[in-house]
Design an enzyme around this catalytic site. Structure first.
Site, short mmCIF file in Angstrom:
data_model
loop_
_atom_site.label_atom_id
_atom_site.label_comp_id
_atom_site.label_asym_id
_atom_site.label_seq_id
_atom_site.Cartn_x
_atom_site.Cartn_y
_atom_site.Cartn_z
N CYS A 2 31.89 -18.54 9.30
CA CYS A 2 32.25 -16.86 9.31
C CYS A 2 31.14 -16.20 9.99
O CYS A 2 29.91 -16.56 9.60
CB CYS A 2 32.88 -16.50 8.11
SG CYS A 2 34.09 -17.52 7.49
N ARG A 28 28.63 -19.48 16.22
CA ARG A 28 28.93 -20.09 14.71
C ARG A 28 30.07 -20.97 14.57
O ARG A 28 29.92 -21.53 13.47
CB ARG A 28 28.65 -18.94 13.72
CG ARG A 28 27.49 -18.05 13.83
CD ARG A 28 27.64 -16.92 12.79
NE ARG A 28 27.71 -17.10 11.42
CZ ARG A 28 26.75 -17.03 10.64
NH1 ARG A 28 25.59 -16.89 10.88
NH2 ARG A 28 27.09 -17.36 9.33
N TRP A 77 36.17 -18.57 9.73
CA TRP A 77 36.18 -20.31 9.82
C TRP A 77 37.08 -20.58 8.72
O TRP A 77 36.40 -20.69 7.38
CB TRP A 77 34.90 -20.69 9.92
CG TRP A 77 34.75 -22.39 10.15
CD1 TRP A 77 35.37 -22.59 11.57
CD2 TRP A 77 34.29 -23.47 9.49
NE1 TRP A 77 34.75 -24.21 11.47
CE2 TRP A 77 34.44 -24.42 10.12
CE3 TRP A 77 34.01 -23.33 8.17
CZ2 TRP A 77 34.16 -25.77 9.70
CZ3 TRP A 77 33.52 -24.68 7.65
CH2 TRP A 77 33.58 -25.69 8.32
N ASN A 103 31.86 -13.30 3.89
CA ASN A 103 31.30 -14.66 4.20
C ASN A 103 31.07 -15.33 2.81
O ASN A 103 30.60 -14.77 2.07
CB ASN A 103 30.08 -14.57 5.03
CG ASN A 103 30.37 -14.31 6.50
OD1 ASN A 103 31.58 -14.12 6.64
ND2 ASN A 103 29.43 -14.47 7.38
N GLY A 104 31.40 -16.54 2.61
CA GLY A 104 31.06 -17.11 1.56
C GLY A 104 32.32 -17.74 0.54
O GLY A 104 33.46 -17.65 1.24
N GLU A 484 20.71 -40.56 15.32
CA GLU A 484 20.82 -39.30 15.73
C GLU A 484 21.75 -39.21 16.94
O GLU A 484 22.53 -38.44 17.55
CB GLU A 484 19.42 -38.66 15.77
CG GLU A 484 19.40 -37.28 16.72
CD GLU A 484 20.32 -36.35 16.14
OE1 GLU A 484 20.89 -36.28 15.26
OE2 GLU A 484 20.45 -35.19 16.98
N LYS A 488 24.99 -37.49 17.79
CA LYS A 488 25.32 -36.34 18.94
C LYS A 488 26.40 -36.74 19.90
O LYS A 488 27.12 -35.72 20.11
CB LYS A 488 23.87 -36.42 19.74
CG LYS A 488 23.42 -35.03 20.53
CD LYS A 488 22.86 -34.11 19.52
CE LYS A 488 23.10 -34.18 18.27
NZ LYS A 488 22.59 -33.30 17.34
N GLU A 491 29.69 -35.93 17.96
CA GLU A 491 30.03 -34.52 17.75
C GLU A 491 30.38 -33.97 19.03
O GLU A 491 31.24 -33.11 18.83
CB GLU A 491 28.58 -33.64 17.68
CG GLU A 491 28.11 -34.06 16.08
CD GLU A 491 26.71 -33.22 15.99
OE1 GLU A 491 25.90 -33.41 16.54
OE2 GLU A 491 26.81 -32.13 15.59
N HIS A 507 24.11 -58.93 11.05
CA HIS A 507 24.79 -58.90 9.51
C HIS A 507 26.37 -58.15 9.68
O HIS A 507 26.50 -57.78 8.55
CB HIS A 507 23.74 -57.96 8.71
CG HIS A 507 22.46 -58.58 8.39
ND1 HIS A 507 22.21 -59.83 7.65
CD2 HIS A 507 21.29 -58.62 9.43
CE1 HIS A 507 21.04 -60.35 7.84
NE2 HIS A 507 20.26 -59.47 8.84
N LYS A 603 28.11 -24.04 13.28
CA LYS A 603 26.62 -24.39 13.34
C LYS A 603 26.09 -24.29 12.11
O LYS A 603 25.18 -24.92 11.92
CB LYS A 603 26.38 -23.09 14.22
CG LYS A 603 24.95 -23.00 14.53
CD LYS A 603 24.34 -24.25 15.51
CE LYS A 603 23.00 -24.57 15.66
NZ LYS A 603 22.85 -25.93 16.17
C1 F6R Z 1 24.20 -31.70 14.48
C2 F6R Z 1 24.17 -30.54 13.70
C3 F6R Z 1 24.34 -30.73 12.13
C4 F6R Z 1 23.26 -30.02 11.29
C5 F6R Z 1 23.49 -29.73 9.90
C6 F6R Z 1 22.35 -29.27 9.02
O1 F6R Z 1 24.05 -31.52 15.65
O2 F6R Z 1 23.87 -29.63 13.85
O3 F6R Z 1 24.73 -32.22 11.63
O4 F6R Z 1 22.07 -30.58 11.47
O5 F6R Z 1 24.63 -29.03 9.65
O6 F6R Z 1 22.26 -27.83 9.63
P1 F6R Z 1 20.84 -27.19 9.24
O7 F6R Z 1 19.62 -27.82 9.94
O8 F6R Z 1 20.98 -25.79 9.75
O9 F6R Z 1 20.46 -27.39 7.71
#
Ligand code: F6R
Length: 608
Positions: A2, A28, A77, A103-104, A484, A488, A491, A507, A603
């Protein structure tokens, strides 16, 4: 997640200001939006499901909304209840005079809701926010600040709130616990937002509200008070991000911009922190805890998602260089490992946003067990930055695209530098430290070489963009990179991918290999290259397809992506990862997907 924007000031066109602020928060992630403004002494509200453009369409149908100089706005959100007009914010009190954006998450909202229902109130949404609005309404006796303070005594959970009241036309109140709220102060106006991106267009002077603080704005003057109604003096800080920094910089997507700006921002991350003469690292943000670092006997590197994979890299760096055993812990799993934490533990919390609820909860728990807690955080003034004992900022500018890219690289470099710093206190010799520092300095040029030729990755992306499954393999320092890389592509391309150690193949995973499955193999020159070549041979023997990332062309693969050799096992994986970022980007582009705002993702994940 949010987003909140609220405005009070002399400008009579509050609506475009709020809408423009909401657009700055789009990154966000959200699924509905709404505004409420004073216009002709009445509060009008409009809401829409979907993107801000839908809200604009609804607003444009309604002329009285156009004038007004106080208002609140929100992007939601969905958490409590799906994305509907009824659930969208702002929510209002029973008499429709008090309006709230939030928010929250309110933990005891059910309990309060039942009490309010017993008092005869009717609820129209499934949200916890409506409970806040109705609660404040029930406590209102002519002074909005009094009513909000009374409500804070009854609410438990996390909240950033902005509130307006029809009976007090020039008043805007903001209040927060465990959810960010920033106040922008300009000559003729005050803007409150859940992050600075929504403010920088109008002012760079900001106040970061702390937990348990309330701002009471009357047109352009304000008081900040504690929940006990004691006035607090707060410093105004200057933000050094400009609007340009927060926009796409001419690229089609924020993601591409953020991948390609890594050569520059990684220089910024490293700048002023290397002491060449002694092959040492000097983090200004850790000076006050340096003597405590001498006593630690264990390191926990904490994070979730991409930040966790950076933490895995950090675990390997510390174990190799620092002389202190380290373990990476995923924030939501922290509570099951907390017994290993004591006052000799150094917990390093990784968080790009600094607002990740799982990470914040783990930090608070670690502090209770006496650990030294520092952060590696990108967002200045964020919650993680404030609740840690000390810390280091990434200095990479805002990361707008939902998928994290430049933050990972910066986290990796900074963790390597943390390991060198500790190692130099505990016997890491000068020449080894110096060699790694030399490689760190080569990193921006190596990434620039890749950036200069980034379009070439599209031809490789064409080989896999229609696939349903992918494997990513790496060993040692390239193992977290494989994890990672797989995250990526999942996602942003929605292709199922698994990251694994090359050593894990036999394995179980090898059962998946056939002529339809492609594997991305991290096979650059390092101490485990031979083992990786053996893994590639195992795949080829089973007719699997292999795309290798290597420093020279490999003969037994379907394609090789060449990367510059920085001659360091520690640093090379961060170069390799840029290729995986670009591969994910071009695959998503070929699949014509919403790259910067992938489905179901936000985000900043500010709920546990
Ligand atoms: C992946 C991504 C998420 C964040 C995770 C932690 O591309 O963006 O997996 O890495 O939500 O976020 P932060 O680093 O803001 O604590």
């Amino acid at each position: 997640m949010c987003g909140i924007v609220a405005y009070s000031g002399k400008n009579n066109s509050v609506l475009p200001i709020l809408v423009s602020g909401l657009k700055r928060l789009e990154y966000r992630g959200y699924d509905s939006a709404g505004v409420a403004i004073f216009s002709n002494n009445i509060i009008y509200s409009k809401k829409a499901v979907g993107k801000i453009v839908s809200l604009e369409e609804v607003i444009n149908k309604n002329s009285p909304l156009e004038v007004g100089n106080v208002g609140i706005a929100h992007t939601r959100w969905a958490t409590h209840g799906s994305a509907t007009i009824e659930n969208a914010h702002p929510h209002y009190s029973q008499d429709k005079k008090i309006w709230v954006v939030h928010n929250g998450i309110i933990e005891n909202y059910q309990e309060i809701k039942e009490q309010l229902i017993r008092q005869g109130m009717r609820f129209e949404s499934e949200t916890d926010t409506e409970v806040i609005a109705k609660l404040i309404g029930s406590l209102y006796k002519g002074d909005l600040r009094e009513a909000v303070l009374a409500a804070t005594r009854l609410l438990t959970g996390a909240y950033a709130l902005c509130i307006i009241c029809e009976d007090e036309p020039n008043r805007l109140i903001g209040v927060k616990i465990s959810s960010p709220l920033v106040v922008g102060i300009a000559d003729d106006e005050i803007i409150i937002a859940s992050d600075v991106s929504a403010i920088i267009e109008r002012t760079k002077k900001v106040i970061y509200l702390e937990d348990g603080e309330l701002i009471d704005i009357n047109n352009t003057t304000y008081d900040i008070v504690s929940f006990h109604n004691k006035v607090k003096k707060k410093a105004i800080s200057e933000i050094d991000w400009d609007l340009e920094t927060a926009t796409k910089g001419g690229y089609d997507h924020y993601l591409l911009k953020e991948i390609l700006e890594q050569p520059q921002v990684i220089k910024d991350s490293v700048r002023g922190r290397i002491v060449n003469e002694t092959a040492d690292i000097n983090f200004g943000g850790l000076i006050e805890v340096r003597s405590r670092l001498k006593q630690i006997d264990k390191i926990v590197v904490l994070g979730v998602g991409t930040s966790f994979y950076a933490a895995k890299l950090g675990e390997l760096y510390f174990n190799a260089l620092s002389g202190v055993p380290a373990i990476a812990v995923m924030s939501p799993e922290y509570r099951y490992t907390k017994n290993i934490i004591n006052d000799k533990t150094w917990l390093i919390a990784m968080s790009q946003s600094g607002e990740t609820a799982d990470t914040i909860a783990a930090i608070n728990e670690a502090k209770k067990h006496g650990a030294l807690v520092t952060g590696i955080v990108n967002t200045v003034g964020s919650t993680v930055a404030r609740i840690t004992d000390a810390g280091v900022y990434n200095h990479i500018g805002p990361e707008i695209s939902v998928a994290s890219t430049k933050a990972f690289t910066s986290q990796g470099v900074l963790l390597l530098m943390h390991a060198i710093m500790l190692g130099r206190q505990r016997g890491l010799d000068y020449s080894e430290a110096s060699a790694i520092i030399t490689a760190i300095k080569k990193l921006p040029d190596a990434m620039q070489e890749i950036a200069n030729n980034h379009q070439s990755i599209e031809s490789i992306a064409k080989l896999i963009y229609q696939d349903k499954n992918l494997l990513y393999i790496g060993r040692q320092y390239n193992y977290p990179i494989a994890l990672e890389g797989a995250l990526k592509i999942k996602e942003i391309s929605y292709i199922h991918a698994e990251g694994l150690s090359g050593g894990e193949l036999k394995h179980g995973f090898i059962a998946l290999i056939d002529n339809e499955l492609s594997t991305i193999a991290l096979a650059t020159n390092d101490s485990v290259t031979d083992k990786m070549h053996a893994n590639i041979a195992e795949i080829k023997a089973r007719h699997g397809k292999v795309i290798a990332i290597a420093n020279q062309n490999l003969s037994n693969v379907d394609a090789t992506i060449l990367v510059p050799d920085v001659q360091s096992d520690f640093v090379q994986p961060l170069v390799n990862n840029v290729i995986l970022q670009l591969l994910a980007y071009y695959v998503a582009k070929l699949r014509n997907l919403n790259i910067d705002q992938p489905r179901n993702l936000a985000k900043s994940v500010t709920v546990e």
